[in-house]
Design an enzyme around this catalytic site. Structure first.
Site, short mmCIF file in Angstrom:
data_model
loop_
_atom_site.label_atom_id
_atom_site.label_comp_id
_atom_site.label_asym_id
_atom_site.label_seq_id
_atom_site.Cartn_x
_atom_site.Cartn_y
_atom_site.Cartn_z
N LEU A 8 39.14 52.21 39.07
CA LEU A 8 40.40 52.56 39.73
C LEU A 8 40.65 51.67 40.94
CD1 LEU A 8 39.96 56.45 39.47
CD2 LEU A 8 41.35 54.97 38.00
N SER A 120 48.30 40.61 32.27
CA SER A 120 48.89 39.80 33.33
C SER A 120 49.98 40.58 34.05
CB SER A 120 49.47 38.50 32.76
OG SER A 120 49.99 37.68 33.79
N GLY A 122 49.66 41.19 37.76
CA GLY A 122 49.24 41.36 39.14
C GLY A 122 49.71 42.69 39.72
N LYS A 172 44.57 35.25 27.23
CA LYS A 172 44.64 35.45 28.68
C LYS A 172 43.95 34.30 29.41
CE LYS A 172 45.58 37.65 32.53
NZ LYS A 172 44.52 37.61 33.44
N GLU A 179 48.53 28.95 34.40
CA GLU A 179 48.90 29.45 35.73
C GLU A 179 48.34 28.55 36.84
OE1 GLU A 179 47.77 33.65 36.33
OE2 GLU A 179 46.86 32.96 38.21
N TYR A 180 47.08 28.15 36.69
CA TYR A 180 46.47 27.27 37.70
C TYR A 180 47.23 25.95 37.78
CZ TYR A 180 42.18 30.03 38.51
OH TYR A 180 41.27 30.99 38.88
#
Lengths: 302, 302, 302, 302
Positions: A8, A120, A122, A172, A179-180
């Site tokens: 959590l 994905s 965030g 992923k 993404e990088y």
């Protein structure tokens, strides 16, 4: 539908809340009492132990792991003896796809199904929904569709069954490599504009501008615009960039597949470089220059 | 044979001495009195002004420029009015080949021949000889052969007429691009060994070892071995690496020619990077990570 | 001193001959009869089976493996049951250092010592000697000194005990990473000169020139000069470059150690790229350009 | 407001139509009759010569250049003698910002104002609006606001006055550098997925998936999804990628500013590489490998 959410933290708590709001009955567990309490405060049931969690959910159970990749195996080790034939474990964290394949085999030995779900989105996922790349066998994944629909941005968009076990985390991994590369491209561009004193560019203005109609518009750019509006010179932020593993796996995979991925690779290496404070490489270069050319070197403050 | 040597810095003074020892009559000039005195102390005649230098040498004159690339045009501007038809100017410094071509045209208008000579060898050239890449027309270069023979490691090796005006500096530009790439490759390798604490490698030992029989043996490695023997941890040396222009031209040329030169290019960029102390690129990356993932950033000490 | 040489391919056969000439008694084995015959013709004793080889050498035995890295484990599996306490196995091939560490443990369980020896020098080693990077415990390595002296370019140069088991292959891995970077730097530079039609450069001339007095002189350049002298346009040679594993391990190690090694990494990726014939990356780029800008794409011949 | 649009190619014709629909009176010119006719068919007035165009518009005139960067100077040379004090020229194409600065000076000598407008949006701009980065002096730019409002996605978003003359094209140059890096990152990622046969990934599915909720969602990804949906294997598309200059300027600028931009740089070089068919670099590497190690090379089909 019921779901046990194990872990959590930032991601797990947010996902529990999105599921809860969608009418899924979520039973949460985290070893940290504080994490459990925060989720309880949002009206979600929690258990103090893994054992309690498992008992609180009727079989066949669905258990979603949202824990650091380094503790997945230990968590699975504690969990598996408590499970029954027909239960399903979903790993929604950032695990290496080959480990997910091994874990699926381990679960299978006990009659437990395993699904890997690359996630994905965030911290924005709670409100906007998560992009979910799901790997597993067809029947198991189909049975979890209500969960994926609740987590995704829309019932039928933003989640997909992309292939067998491992395929979700593979996608992923690639996603994060991209993404990088994207982040590095933006960051280099902004650094060029920042250094060009002649034009006194307002980076926040340019970023906001590009969000509308340009070829480089993206969600990452939206976030960059937010950041630059709040802090146009990035004052107080150290030039120190972490990485979280997926790009490392992507680089290794690229070499295994013999597919060049120079930009993804270099983007990772630039992050490693940002964390160096006394590069031996650069000191060696300075020394060699002095050796052959008599060029001056800089001394460190001693 | 007589030669006027203009520029008596580290390179010019060393070359003057090598020529002097080979029986060439060298007349030196440098605007700095100290530079002139050091060369005088080695038994070489000097002049206090360019005008005196030119008058001290009988026509047709040979004048060798060994000055920073940024002052070649100014030096030529002062020199040309003093010269006569049939004189020869040799630029032995690190000039951009396109400027050398323009300078040859400028000299040609006054009947002065121009030769570009890429010079490699650093501070070791005085004893070991210089590698000379010569551009110019056939007759002019042939007439300068005694100078090149005296400067090169051996009379017939280590110098060559590689092509028309510009070709000498072009080859030197490529040479230095390669040099940057080689140095970066070595430096990265040594950094890997330095970081591998498990093996407690003795870098000086390994470097010395590789000098004998290995595929990576080279003169740069010889120098690296010297450096690491004297200072095995590179203590006191700052991770700050200068560049001197040729690699920049090489990168631009590669793009003009549409020939990828990724390693040469990256080697230059790594040097630029070594000189950054608060990279905006890295701060932008850290900020974007926080924006989408809530990841912690490091604060600068304020 | 006696030595069993297991693997009589290009490298093993050459090393056997160098040892033989130095007065070491070499007993050779290779599964291929032809390989054994070629070595026999050079006056070296051979055995037709591993078992015969082991029996032909008095204990404590020294056995040098010079086999492809992919068959080291199988060879060791066949060999170990034949060995006795106190025997020594040396792996002189290109193994990954972590596997060498595991193999040393495996050997140790049977009282057999294991030494890893990174070997550089290629086909020239037979005449010029090999550069040997040796990992193992002090006593074992000391006992093998006569072998290393015979193989190295000179008795006391070109071989060294660099650290514990694994350190030898670690150094060789780094060595080869550097080698890839150096080769790429040279190759890029030559490509620039080749494309610069304006100067009609003679690449064989420039390479030969640089061998004398320049900063980039090296053994690789010597070999490059040989190649360009024989075939100045590299006619008939396909642009297809193999790699042999070490650089892959070096890239993975760099990321594990969090030491950027961009030039070594990129040099490997350029080789991967040389082997692609229909890059999906490039086709994806072409497609995206068309999508946003309406730019023309090239069609493949269908 | 009236505007003369010079250049009615893909971009100019689309922009003319968007302006026309917004109620701007556009007078178009293109040297190609066919281009003029297509625009006429859309209800836009055209002139057959530059002279006619200038006469058709009342002073002070606004003239928008939308021509290839290679013909901007020639166009300006033909145009300037026809213009009067107070007229304004806007260059909306992809010019190098330093040339825009020089052109502004040239126009200024005749009392003509010059504005540089970096334009992004591709073929989609006609419907979605263009992102406009405008450089020039405050008063001139303010006077052109109705044009920018008509072209941008919304009246007050998607266009901005970013700085003095040159700043607009500078921002566009950086923008395109970022675009190259983003595209390369995506393309590398898709190539990894395409090569991973084990998972039989459906690239069109994954791309569509990522558009919803993922960190890499962007407009370029939207276009990539369109392309892969229509042609999931990119059949018939050659691995050949053009570049259009801006990234070249961005690389040069990065080096001038001494700001590393490795990903932008490498993205450009990968495009250059895509266009090579018989890389000398790779042939040189193959040759060197054979020289030192006796490794086989591939022969070309002769």
């Amino acid at each position: 539908m019921q779901l046990g959410m194990i872990g959590l933290g930032r991601m797990g708590a947010n996902m529990a809340q999105r599921l809860h709001r969608a009418g899924i009955h979520v039973q949460g567990f985290d070893p940290a009492a504080q994490a459990r309490e925060q989720v309880s405060a949002a009206g979600i049931a929690t258990s103090d132990t893994l054992q309690d969690l498992v008992h609180a959910i009727p079989a066949p159970r669905r258990l979603w792991l949202m824990v650091p990749s380094t503790v997945v195996d230990a968590t699975l080790g504690a969990l598996l003896p408590l499970l029954s034939n027909g239960d399903v474990v979903i790993d929604g964290g950032n695990s290496w796809y080959k480990q997910s394949q091994a874990r699926a085999a381990r679960c299978g030995e006990r009659g437990v199904a395993f699904v890997d779900c690359g996630t994905s989105g965030g911290i924005w996922g709670r409100e906007e929904g998560y992009c979910l790349m799901v790997g597993g066998d067809v029947g198991t994944v189909a049975g979890l569709a209500p969960l994926f629909r609740a987590l995704a941005p829309a019932m039928d968009r933003g989640w997909a069954h992309v292939g067998p076990v491992g395929a979700g985390h593979f996608c992923k991994m690639v996603h994060n490599g991209i993404e990088y590369g994207m982040m590095q491209a933006y960051a280099e561009g902004f650094a060029l504009m920042e250094k060009k004193a002649e034009f006194e560019l307002d980076l926040a203005q340019v970023t906001e501008l590009w969000r509308h109609g340009s070829v480089v518009r993206s969600w990452l750019l939206d976030l960059g615009a937010d950041a630059l509006r709040d802090n146009p010179t990035l004052a107080g932020i150290a030039p120190y960039v972490e990485d979280s593993g997926e790009a490392r796996w992507a680089v290794a995979e690229a070499i295994d597949l013999e597919v060049p991925a120079p930009v993804i690779t270099l983007s990772l290496q630039e992050r490693l470089r940002s964390r160096q404070r006394n590069s031996f490489t650069d000191r060696m270069l300075a020394t060699m220059r002095r050796q052959f050319g008599g060029h001056a070197i800089r001394k460190t403050d001693a």
